[in-house]
Design a protein around this motif. Structure first.
Motif, PDB file in Angstrom:
ATOM      1  N   PRO A 130     -40.704 -34.325   5.353  1.00  0.00           N
ATOM      2  CA  PRO A 130     -40.257 -34.527   4.167  1.00  0.00           C
ATOM      3  C   PRO A 130     -40.737 -35.840   3.271  1.00  0.00           C
ATOM      4  O   PRO A 130     -40.403 -36.645   3.182  1.00  0.00           O
ATOM      5  CB  PRO A 130     -38.713 -35.091   4.487  1.00  0.00           C
ATOM      6  N   LEU A 131     -42.098 -35.240   2.889  1.00  0.00           N
ATOM      7  CA  LEU A 131     -42.816 -36.451   2.046  1.00  0.00           C
ATOM      8  C   LEU A 131     -42.164 -36.756   0.718  1.00  0.00           C
ATOM      9  O   LEU A 131     -41.425 -35.673   0.287  1.00  0.00           O
ATOM     10  CB  LEU A 131     -44.157 -36.014   1.886  1.00  0.00           C
ATOM     11  N   ARG A 132     -42.317 -37.624   0.309  1.00  0.00           N
ATOM     12  CA  ARG A 132     -41.927 -38.242  -1.128  1.00  0.00           C
ATOM     13  C   ARG A 132     -40.352 -37.836  -1.205  1.00  0.00           C
ATOM     14  O   ARG A 132     -40.023 -37.895  -2.568  1.00  0.00           O
ATOM     15  CB  ARG A 132     -42.790 -37.363  -2.150  1.00  0.00           C
ATOM     16  N   GLY A 133     -39.691 -38.356  -0.340  1.00  0.00           N
ATOM     17  CA  GLY A 133     -38.398 -38.172  -0.239  1.00  0.00           C
ATOM     18  C   GLY A 133     -37.740 -36.679  -0.744  1.00  0.00           C
ATOM     19  O   GLY A 133     -36.734 -36.804  -0.924  1.00  0.00           O
ATOM     20  N   ILE A 134     -38.436 -35.821  -0.537  1.00  0.00           N
ATOM     21  CA  ILE A 134     -38.001 -34.419  -0.693  1.00  0.00           C
ATOM     22  C   ILE A 134     -37.005 -33.983   0.294  1.00  0.00           C
ATOM     23  O   ILE A 134     -37.299 -34.116   1.561  1.00  0.00           O
ATOM     24  CB  ILE A 134     -39.214 -33.375  -0.705  1.00  0.00           C
ATOM     25  N   ARG A 135     -35.842 -33.471   0.031  1.00  0.00           N
ATOM     26  CA  ARG A 135     -34.810 -32.852   1.078  1.00  0.00           C
ATOM     27  C   ARG A 135     -35.462 -31.652   1.576  1.00  0.00           C
ATOM     28  O   ARG A 135     -35.587 -30.618   0.716  1.00  0.00           O
ATOM     29  CB  ARG A 135     -33.539 -32.799   0.347  1.00  0.00           C
ATOM     30  N   ILE A 136     -35.772 -31.575   2.935  1.00  0.00           N
ATOM     31  CA  ILE A 136     -36.366 -30.187   3.565  1.00  0.00           C
ATOM     32  C   ILE A 136     -35.159 -29.802   4.526  1.00  0.00           C
ATOM     33  O   ILE A 136     -34.367 -30.543   5.239  1.00  0.00           O
ATOM     34  CB  ILE A 136     -37.435 -30.686   4.470  1.00  0.00           C
ATOM     35  N   HIS A 137     -34.977 -28.337   4.091  1.00  0.00           N
ATOM     36  CA  HIS A 137     -33.877 -27.560   4.944  1.00  0.00           C
ATOM     37  C   HIS A 137     -34.543 -26.386   5.375  1.00  0.00           C
ATOM     38  O   HIS A 137     -35.380 -25.815   4.786  1.00  0.00           O
ATOM     39  CB  HIS A 137     -32.758 -27.085   4.093  1.00  0.00           C
ATOM     40  N   GLN A 138     -34.109 -25.903   6.760  1.00  0.00           N
ATOM     41  CA  GLN A 138     -34.343 -24.477   7.203  1.00  0.00           C
ATOM     42  C   GLN A 138     -33.084 -23.824   7.085  1.00  0.00           C
ATOM     43  O   GLN A 138     -31.816 -24.559   7.522  1.00  0.00           O
ATOM     44  CB  GLN A 138     -34.881 -24.731   8.468  1.00  0.00           C
ATOM     45  N   GLN A 139     -32.986 -22.702   6.486  1.00  0.00           N
ATOM     46  CA  GLN A 139     -31.716 -22.098   6.051  1.00  0.00           C
ATOM     47  C   GLN A 139     -31.563 -20.867   7.458  1.00  0.00           C
ATOM     48  O   GLN A 139     -32.548 -20.094   7.784  1.00  0.00           O
ATOM     49  CB  GLN A 139     -31.876 -21.221   4.881  1.00  0.00           C
ATOM     50  N   TRP A 140     -30.518 -20.997   8.196  1.00  0.00           N
ATOM     51  CA  TRP A 140     -30.453 -19.973   9.154  1.00  0.00           C
ATOM     52  C   TRP A 140     -29.290 -19.373   8.833  1.00  0.00           C
ATOM     53  O   TRP A 140     -27.974 -19.580   8.443  1.00  0.00           O
ATOM     54  CB  TRP A 140     -30.095 -21.016  10.427  1.00  0.00           C
ATOM     55  N   ILE A 141     -29.425 -17.923   8.805  1.00  0.00           N
ATOM     56  CA  ILE A 141     -28.224 -17.056   8.120  1.00  0.00           C
ATOM     57  C   ILE A 141     -27.033 -17.139   8.873  1.00  0.00           C
ATOM     58  O   ILE A 141     -27.045 -17.212  10.243  1.00  0.00           O
ATOM     59  CB  ILE A 141     -28.793 -15.603   8.010  1.00  0.00           C
TER      60      ILE A 141
END
Length: 317
Positions: free
Chosen positions: A258-269
């Motif tokens: 999560p560089l530069r304060g980016i919100r990182i998500h993995q979407q699990w169905i």
């Protein structure tokens, strides 16, 4: 109710290539409390079916290794039996109703490549009149797109990069995103531009561009507010997102940093009957390459593995 006690189903006998898929005759499953027995009219072949069959999901620890594994997530069909299993004995479904649903449990003996399937009622929605072949393309891909957009949590007017936008998830995501008022940049080949423009994409980023971030930032100075990465490009897509933006991937493996304060998500169905009901009435555009009978499931897997399809292969039990 079924007129026999057995049905045909496709299972993976061990793990490997399409040759491990086997058409077998097994007992028709019995619905437990809060479940429905659905006679399958159509089921879709998805990439996750291939990695389930190959053993990649078992190797990754996402499912328990099995001697035989059920294949298939999507279903469109008709309710054949109801087991209420509730205090008042009521479920919002009745015999004979046309429904669509999603099986989101991986390590099970039977999937939706079958003549009948049992699903929890909460994973099922009424089919409002869609052709079952078209309806079968909605559950996995439509819910994946919808839940990914929810994770991004962008506001109307925000910009969104969608990688793999011409794919089944990407195509639905373009339509759903533009209906939320988002401005969409679709990464795809030139051959898919007309489809994506019609779906609502404002910009097209060539799929073969050597620098995705640079190309995107030429169109959207500062970068997109968010990225929905259906193509699994990882940091290439993250680099196209502006500082403190949002990124969602629908592929497995390690998530980007999560560089530069980016919100990182993995979407699990996850199965969601009410959300699926909304998708069924949303007028989304299904794309179907071909239909095949259940006994040609291995052929369907080979065609998906070969690549280049624009739309889903649908099996008709």
């Amino acid at each position: 109710m079924p007129t026999t006690d057995t049905m045909r189903a496709v299972i993976a006998r061990g793990y490997g290539g399409p040759e491990v898929l086997e058409l077998v005759r097994v007992p028709i499953p019995v619905p437990g409390p809060g479940q429905l027995l659905i006679r399958v009219h159509a089921t879709t072949v998805n990439p996750v079916d291939l990695v389930t069959r190959s053993g990649a999901l078992a190797d990754a620890g996402l499912m328990t290794p099995r001697a035989s594994t059920g294949i298939g997530w999507d279903v469109a069909g008709v309710v054949e039996a109801v087991n209420p299993g509730s205090i008042d004995g009521a479920l919002p479904f009745a015999l004979g109703q046309n429904v669509i649903g999603l099986r989101d449990l991986l390590d099970r003996a039977l999937g939706t490549y079958a003549e009948y399937v049992v699903l929890d009622a909460c994973a099922v929605a009424l089919n409002p009149g869609l052709d079952p072949i078209a309806a079968a393309t909605l559950p996995l891909n439509g819910l994946t797109a919808l839940q990914s957009l929810d994770l991004l949590a962008l506001a109307p007017g925000d910009t969104l990069l969608i990688t793999g936008a011409a794919g089944a998830v990407g195509g639905f995501a373009v339509e759903l995103a533009t209906r939320r008022g988002l401005r969409v940049a679709a990464q795809a080949s030139a051959a898919d531009e007309a489809f994506l423009r019609a779906a609502g994409a404002e910009w097209i980023v060539p799929r073969d561009t050597p620098d995705l971030a640079a190309a995107l930032r030429t169109l959207i100075p500062g970068g997109a507010h968010g990225a929905l990465d259906t193509a699994g490009l990882g940091m290439q897509a993250v680099a196209a997102v502006r500082t403190r933006g949002a990124y969602v991937t629908v592929t497995g493996g390690p998530a980007p940093i999560p560089l530069r304060g980016i919100r990182i998500h993995q979407q699990w169905i996850s199965a969601d009957g009410p959300a699926l009901a909304g998708l069924a009435t949303a007028g989304l555009t299904p794309r179907i390459t071909a239909t095949l009978p259940l006994d040609r499931a291995a052929e369907a897997h080979r065609r998906v593995e070969h690549g280049g399809l624009r739309g889903r292969l649908v099996l008709i039990p």
